[in-house]
Design an enzyme around this catalytic site. Structure first.
Site, mmCIF file in Angstrom:
data_model
loop_
_atom_site.group_PDB
_atom_site.id
_atom_site.type_symbol
_atom_site.label_atom_id
_atom_site.label_comp_id
_atom_site.label_asym_id
_atom_site.label_seq_id
_atom_site.Cartn_x
_atom_site.Cartn_y
_atom_site.Cartn_z
ATOM 1 N N LEU A 10 -6.031 -8.664 0.567
ATOM 2 C CA LEU A 10 -5.768 -9.755 1.522
ATOM 3 C C LEU A 10 -7.076 -10.343 2.055
ATOM 4 C CD1 LEU A 10 -2.873 -8.068 3.561
ATOM 5 C CD2 LEU A 10 -2.673 -9.778 1.749
ATOM 6 N N THR A 64 -14.929 -2.435 -1.727
ATOM 7 C CA THR A 64 -13.751 -1.581 -1.592
ATOM 8 C C THR A 64 -13.718 -0.575 -2.732
ATOM 9 O OG1 THR A 64 -11.372 -1.550 -1.149
ATOM 10 C CG2 THR A 64 -12.127 -3.177 -2.754
ATOM 11 N N LYS A 70 -17.101 2.076 -2.565
ATOM 12 C CA LYS A 70 -17.578 2.260 -1.186
ATOM 13 C C LYS A 70 -18.699 3.290 -1.068
ATOM 14 C CE LYS A 70 -14.000 0.628 1.880
ATOM 15 N NZ LYS A 70 -13.031 0.969 2.927
ATOM 16 N N ASP A 130 -15.534 -0.431 9.095
ATOM 17 C CA ASP A 130 -14.204 0.185 9.208
ATOM 18 C C ASP A 130 -14.058 1.001 10.496
ATOM 19 O OD1 ASP A 130 -12.991 -0.778 6.903
ATOM 20 O OD2 ASP A 130 -13.638 0.915 5.670
ATOM 21 N N GLY A 148 -5.607 13.259 5.553
ATOM 22 C CA GLY A 148 -6.433 12.727 4.469
ATOM 23 C C GLY A 148 -7.901 12.944 4.793
ATOM 24 N N GLY A 192 -10.521 11.246 2.673
ATOM 25 C CA GLY A 192 -11.296 10.347 1.826
ATOM 26 C C GLY A 192 -12.174 9.427 2.675
ATOM 27 N N GLY A 193 -12.566 8.291 2.094
ATOM 28 C CA GLY A 193 -13.492 7.375 2.761
ATOM 29 C C GLY A 193 -12.959 6.845 4.082
HETATM 30 P P1 NAP Z 1 -9.526 7.706 -0.769
HETATM 31 O O1 NAP Z 1 -10.991 7.762 -0.512
HETATM 32 O O2 NAP Z 1 -9.002 7.744 -2.158
HETATM 33 O O3 NAP Z 1 -8.888 8.960 0.052
HETATM 34 C C1 NAP Z 1 -7.489 9.182 0.087
HETATM 35 C C2 NAP Z 1 -7.187 10.543 0.732
HETATM 36 O O4 NAP Z 1 -5.773 10.735 0.647
HETATM 37 C C3 NAP Z 1 -7.822 11.724 0.000
HETATM 38 O O5 NAP Z 1 -8.037 12.770 0.910
HETATM 39 C C4 NAP Z 1 -6.727 12.080 -1.007
HETATM 40 O O6 NAP Z 1 -6.798 13.402 -1.479
HETATM 41 C C5 NAP Z 1 -5.510 11.916 -0.135
HETATM 42 N N1 NAP Z 1 -4.312 11.738 -0.961
HETATM 43 C C6 NAP Z 1 -4.121 10.848 -1.959
HETATM 44 N N2 NAP Z 1 -2.900 11.006 -2.497
HETATM 45 C C7 NAP Z 1 -2.317 12.040 -1.817
HETATM 46 C C8 NAP Z 1 -1.060 12.698 -1.914
HETATM 47 N N3 NAP Z 1 -0.162 12.327 -2.824
HETATM 48 N N4 NAP Z 1 -0.803 13.728 -1.060
HETATM 49 C C9 NAP Z 1 -1.716 14.132 -0.143
HETATM 50 N N5 NAP Z 1 -2.925 13.530 0.002
HETATM 51 C C10 NAP Z 1 -3.219 12.511 -0.833
HETATM 52 O O7 NAP Z 1 -8.880 6.425 -0.113
HETATM 53 P P2 NAP Z 1 -9.354 5.701 1.235
HETATM 54 O O8 NAP Z 1 -10.335 4.645 0.940
HETATM 55 O O9 NAP Z 1 -9.730 6.755 2.223
HETATM 56 O O10 NAP Z 1 -8.008 4.945 1.680
HETATM 57 C C11 NAP Z 1 -6.901 5.681 2.168
HETATM 58 C C12 NAP Z 1 -5.816 4.698 2.618
HETATM 59 O O11 NAP Z 1 -6.282 3.946 3.734
HETATM 60 C C13 NAP Z 1 -5.431 3.672 1.553
HETATM 61 O O12 NAP Z 1 -4.038 3.448 1.622
HETATM 62 C C14 NAP Z 1 -6.166 2.421 1.976
HETATM 63 O O13 NAP Z 1 -5.515 1.234 1.560
HETATM 64 C C15 NAP Z 1 -6.096 2.564 3.486
HETATM 65 N N6 NAP Z 1 -7.170 1.826 4.174
HETATM 66 C C16 NAP Z 1 -6.820 0.909 5.101
HETATM 67 C C17 NAP Z 1 -7.796 0.233 5.803
HETATM 68 C C18 NAP Z 1 -7.400 -0.777 6.844
HETATM 69 O O14 NAP Z 1 -8.239 -1.607 7.209
HETATM 70 N N7 NAP Z 1 -6.182 -0.736 7.343
HETATM 71 C C19 NAP Z 1 -9.165 0.487 5.547
HETATM 72 C C20 NAP Z 1 -9.497 1.449 4.593
HETATM 73 C C21 NAP Z 1 -8.489 2.115 3.906
HETATM 74 P P3 NAP Z 1 -7.403 13.654 -2.950
HETATM 75 O O15 NAP Z 1 -8.868 13.362 -2.839
HETATM 76 O O16 NAP Z 1 -7.070 15.063 -3.200
HETATM 77 O O17 NAP Z 1 -6.711 12.690 -3.884
#
Ligand code: NAP
Length: 305
Positions: free
Chosen positions: A19, A70, A74, A110, A136, A138-139
């Site tokens: 978006l 993104t 990142k 962020d 979670g 992750g990033g």
């Molecule tokens: P990321 O770095 O891939 O981290 C995702 C985390 O979720 C990791 O700890 C991952 O574990 C865990 N995870 C993934 N699938 C899972 C499952 N099925 N069961 C349990 N844990 C699971 O992603 P990210 O960048 O942190 O983003 C995470 C979410 O936040 C996304 O949906 C993204 O769109 C959202 N987000 C939103 C904003 C906003 O402005 N609103 C900003 C940033 C991100 P593993 O490493 O073991 O897979």
């Protein structure tokens, strides 16, 4: 600030659902600025490297004026930049690149965006030292945990891979600790207990409920992609486990706007919000770094309505 056409963009992969172009184009239009914001899809490294280098050279050379970053870049982009802000370094991830004094600077908007949206939503309810549970590791979880730690919260991270949560806790404890005190409450390395939830508790509702209940979190944040396609029917909270009483519930997922988890929280009478406000705030933060101007938030919300 000159009235140059601003050439802005986003790198990552895939970008089809992003978006950000809508938000930034609305920001440019609302301020009467010329320019555009384009998606630059880059396959992950190493395939994307040549194009990444081209785009960074265009930024350095002034043909581009700013890039958002993104997934999956990142963290991957860190080694290609000249400098990192203190926040980006602490979080270990960059979502915005700009040129400062001829150098490529990596920034992370962020964390500030998450806190700004929490304030918009819940204002005074955020006062005081409170426990938060972040799901979670992750990033995005790193940015959220960083923002909360800086604001004086106790943060517990629960992830399906215990070692990932422990690494997050350890690294943020290291990097937040040396920061100067803020608002008299201080940055609080000691307040992030090194006892993140393990995978067993994520699967075992009864254990999870007792564990989550013992924390009594005032805030629970979903920083996993659970609830978002292709896992739209999934919830980050174990089936059958009760939600914490009176906690504010924040889901970083914003598409769909009402995830299963948010619906469940609302049905339990909890205050709950999705991550659209954070998305808008991180964009506004990046836009301000590139143009020196704050875009009116109503215009950004309207662009996504
Ligand atoms: P990321 O770095 O891939 O981290 C995702 C985390 O979720 C990791 O700890 C991952 O574990 C865990 N995870 C993934 N699938 C899972 C499952 N099925 N069961 C349990 N844990 C699971 O992603 P990210 O960048 O942190 O983003 C995470 C979410 O936040 C996304 O949906 C993204 O769109 C959202 N987000 C939103 C904003 C906003 O402005 N609103 C900003 C940033 C991100 P593993 O490493 O073991 O897979």
């Amino acid at each position: 600030m000159s009235a140059r056409p601003f050439r802005l963009g986003l790198i990552g992969y895939p970008l089809g659902r992003s978006l950000s172009p809508q938000i930034h184009r609305a920001a440019l239009a609302s301020l009467g600025l010329e320019g555009d914001y384009r998606p630059y899809p880059l396959p992950p490294l190493p395939q994307g490297e040549a194009r990444l280098l081209e785009l960074l050279a265009a930024l350095r050379g002034g043909e581009l004026h700013g890039l958002n970053v993104t997934i999956p870049y990142k963290s991957a982009v860190l080694g290609y930049l000249d400098r990192l802000s203190a926040v980006a370094r602490a979080i270990g991830a960059v979502n915005t690149i700009l040129v400062q004094e001829g150098e490529l600077l990596g920034e992370n908007t962020d964390a500030g965006a998450f806190w700004a949206d929490l304030q918009r939503l819940w204002g005074e309810r955020l006062e005081g030292d409170r426990p938060a549970l972040v799901l979670g590791a992750g990033g995005a979880a790193r940015a959220v945990a960083y923002a909360l730690l800086i604001e004086g919260w106790q943060v517990v991270v629960a992830a399906r891979r215990r070692e990932q949560a422990e690494r997050l806790a350890y690294e943020l404890n290291q990097s937040v600790h040396p920061l100067p005190e803020k608002g008299g409450r201080g940055a609080c390395a000691a307040r992030m207990p090194l006892r993140p939830g393990g995978s067993a508790s994520l699967q075992e509702a009864r254990l999870w409920e007792a564990w989550a209940d013992s924390l009594q979190p005032s805030l629970v944040v979903n920083a996993t992609p659970l609830g978002m396609p292709p896992q739209a029917q999934a919830s980050p909270w174990p089936r059958g486990a009760a939600l914490p009483h009176r906690a504010m519930i924040y889901d970083l997922v914003y598409n769909p706007p009402h995830t299963r988890w948010l619906r469940r929280a609302e049905a339990a009478g909890l205050e709950a919000a999705n991550g659209l406000g954070m998305l808008i705030e991180q964009a506004a933060g990046a836009f301000q770094l590139w143009t020196g101007l704050q875009p009116p938030r109503e215009a950004l919300w309207r662009a996504l309505a």
